[in-house]
Design a protein around this motif. Structure first.
Motif, PDB file in Angstrom:
ATOM      1  N   ALA A  81      37.390  19.671 -22.828  1.00 19.97           N
ATOM      2  CA  ALA A  81      36.355  20.125 -21.896  1.00 19.97           C
ATOM      3  C   ALA A  81      34.992  20.185 -22.579  1.00 19.97           C
ATOM      4  O   ALA A  81      34.868  20.774 -23.659  1.00 19.97           O
ATOM      5  N   ASP A  82      34.011  19.556 -21.959  1.00 18.10           N
ATOM      6  CA  ASP A  82      32.617  19.665 -22.402  1.00 18.10           C
ATOM      7  C   ASP A  82      32.499  19.442 -23.904  1.00 18.10           C
ATOM      8  O   ASP A  82      32.038  20.302 -24.655  1.00 18.10           O
ATOM      9  N   THR A  83      32.900  18.260 -24.311  1.00 16.38           N
ATOM     10  CA  THR A  83      32.961  17.958 -25.734  1.00 16.38           C
ATOM     11  C   THR A  83      32.681  16.484 -25.965  1.00 16.38           C
ATOM     12  O   THR A  83      32.367  15.736 -25.027  1.00 16.38           O
ATOM     13  N   THR A  84      32.818  16.043 -27.200  1.00 21.76           N
ATOM     14  CA  THR A  84      32.458  14.675 -27.558  1.00 21.76           C
ATOM     15  C   THR A  84      33.142  14.288 -28.861  1.00 21.76           C
ATOM     16  O   THR A  84      33.602  15.162 -29.609  1.00 21.76           O
ATOM     17  N   ALA A  85      33.187  12.993 -29.127  1.00 16.85           N
ATOM     18  CA  ALA A  85      33.615  12.503 -30.438  1.00 16.85           C
ATOM     19  C   ALA A  85      32.415  12.147 -31.307  1.00 16.85           C
ATOM     20  O   ALA A  85      32.583  11.783 -32.471  1.00 16.85           O
ATOM     21  N   ASP A  86      31.199  12.267 -30.748  1.00 15.67           N
ATOM     22  CA  ASP A  86      29.986  11.890 -31.489  1.00 15.67           C
ATOM     23  C   ASP A  86      28.778  12.396 -30.709  1.00 15.67           C
ATOM     24  O   ASP A  86      28.618  12.084 -29.532  1.00 15.67           O
ATOM     25  N   TYR A  87      27.920  13.179 -31.369  1.00 14.60           N
ATOM     26  CA  TYR A  87      26.749  13.747 -30.707  1.00 14.60           C
ATOM     27  C   TYR A  87      25.552  12.808 -30.666  1.00 14.60           C
ATOM     28  O   TYR A  87      24.464  13.232 -30.277  1.00 14.60           O
ATOM     29  N   GLY A  88      25.730  11.560 -31.032  1.00 18.03           N
ATOM     30  CA  GLY A  88      24.661  10.587 -30.850  1.00 18.03           C
ATOM     31  C   GLY A  88      23.905  10.236 -32.117  1.00 18.03           C
ATOM     32  O   GLY A  88      24.094  10.858 -33.168  1.00 18.03           O
ATOM     33  N   PRO A  89      23.024   9.249 -32.028  1.00 20.02           N
ATOM     34  CA  PRO A  89      22.377   8.712 -33.233  1.00 20.02           C
ATOM     35  C   PRO A  89      21.476   9.709 -33.956  1.00 20.02           C
ATOM     36  O   PRO A  89      21.245   9.561 -35.160  1.00 20.02           O
ATOM     37  N   ASP A  90      20.970  10.710 -33.244  1.00 19.79           N
ATOM     38  CA  ASP A  90      20.076  11.694 -33.870  1.00 19.79           C
ATOM     39  C   ASP A  90      20.792  12.988 -34.231  1.00 19.79           C
ATOM     40  O   ASP A  90      20.151  13.995 -34.529  1.00 19.79           O
ATOM     41  N   ASP A 121      26.326  19.299 -14.843  1.00 22.31           N
ATOM     42  CA  ASP A 121      25.031  19.746 -15.340  1.00 22.31           C
ATOM     43  C   ASP A 121      25.087  20.193 -16.800  1.00 22.31           C
ATOM     44  O   ASP A 121      24.190  20.919 -17.262  1.00 22.31           O
ATOM     45  N   ASP A 122      26.107  19.759 -17.514  1.00 22.33           N
ATOM     46  CA  ASP A 122      26.221  20.092 -18.940  1.00 22.33           C
ATOM     47  C   ASP A 122      25.262  19.189 -19.716  1.00 22.33           C
ATOM     48  O   ASP A 122      25.478  17.990 -19.820  1.00 22.33           O
ATOM     49  N   TYR A 123      24.194  19.760 -20.240  1.00 21.21           N
ATOM     50  CA  TYR A 123      23.281  18.941 -21.033  1.00 21.21           C
ATOM     51  C   TYR A 123      23.493  19.128 -22.524  1.00 21.21           C
ATOM     52  O   TYR A 123      22.773  18.535 -23.333  1.00 21.21           O
ATOM     53  N   ALA A 124      24.503  19.922 -22.932  1.00 18.52           N
ATOM     54  CA  ALA A 124      24.881  20.008 -24.340  1.00 18.52           C
ATOM     55  C   ALA A 124      25.791  18.839 -24.714  1.00 18.52           C
ATOM     56  O   ALA A 124      25.595  18.168 -25.736  1.00 18.52           O
ATOM     57  N   THR A 125      26.809  18.604 -23.907  1.00 20.14           N
ATOM     58  CA  THR A 125      27.671  17.418 -24.042  1.00 20.14           C
ATOM     59  C   THR A 125      27.783  16.799 -22.648  1.00 20.14           C
ATOM     60  O   THR A 125      28.733  17.058 -21.928  1.00 20.14           O
TER      61      THR A 125
END
Length: 231
Positions: free
Chosen positions: A83-92, A178-182
């Motif tokens: 839930a509301d997660t990721t395997a990578d937070y992006g290039p920055d 509307d999750d703008y964290a992930t």
């Protein structure tokens, strides 16, 4: 943190809610840790409890930990609810999370709450359930700033995107619209990378969907019950 989902599951399952290093009642020696380190901690706990393969429900940093666990210890994982997660937070991510780590230790925790609450919960939930907002806020303010900073740096270094195809556990991905964290695009990356997974985007919900949304909790419970019935 997990009170509401624990209540939904405890009549059918033994539910264990581990605290990450330096969080809650878990100790921490002050040294840096990575997301795979946190996954190794959970793996050791599952093995110690003879609880594998376990059904993992995980949120935010815990979701990163669950991904890392499923990648590195697949035999310990019976199912994943991410839930509301990721395997990578992006290039920055390294820069962004380093800045967050600095703020974690330089700004008093109570002064960080307005930023956190806006990320965690929708305006409607903030208004309708202030007691739950206050309960989660108290967990945050009681967490040590140094542990929070170490967790920020761990998330800034994490990237298991290329390894998602190795996850074989039945997986459900949940995210607040509307999750703008992930945000939902990160959830979509998980869904597309994990074969056989399903994706649920919940309207009007922000980052802590498993706290804010009864629908999210029911999706988690439904998935765990269904997988458990098949095994």
């Amino acid at each position: 943190m997990w009170r509401r989902l624990v209540d939904d599951l405890s009549s059918e399952f033994r539910v264990v809610t581990p605290d990450a290093r330096g969080h809650g009642e878990s100790t921490w020696d002050g040294t840096a840790f990575s997301i795979p380190d946190l996954a190794a901690d959970v793996a050791a706990l599952v093995e110690h409890l003879d609880a594998g393969p376990a059904h993992l429900a995980a949120l935010s940093m815990g979701g990163c930990t669950a991904v890392a666990l499923a990648v590195r210890h697949p035999t310990l994982v019976g199912s994943l609810t991410l839930a509301d997660t990721t395997a990578d937070y992006g290039p920055d991510k390294a820069v962004t999370w380093a800045e967050r780590a600095t703020k974690a230790v330089s700004i008093p925790r109570e002064r960080q709450l307005s930023f956190q609450r806006d990320r965690w919960f929708s305006p409607q939930f903030l208004e309708e359930d202030p007691a739950e907002v206050d309960r989660v806020s108290l967990i945050f303010t009681r967490t040590g700033s140094e542990a929070h900073a170490a967790a920020c740096r761990a998330m800034g270094a994490f990237d298991d995107t290329s390894r998602l195809s190795g996850i074989s556990a039945p997986t459900r991905v949940i995210v607040g619209e509307d999750d703008y964290a992930t945000p939902p695009d990160m959830a979509a990356t998980l869904h597309h990378g994990i074969a056989g997974s399903d994706l649920h985007v919940l309207g009007g919900t922000r980052h802590l969907s498993l706290i804010e949304s009864a629908e999210a909790r029911e999706l988690a419970r439904e998935h765990i019950v269904a997988v458990a019935a098949r095994t």
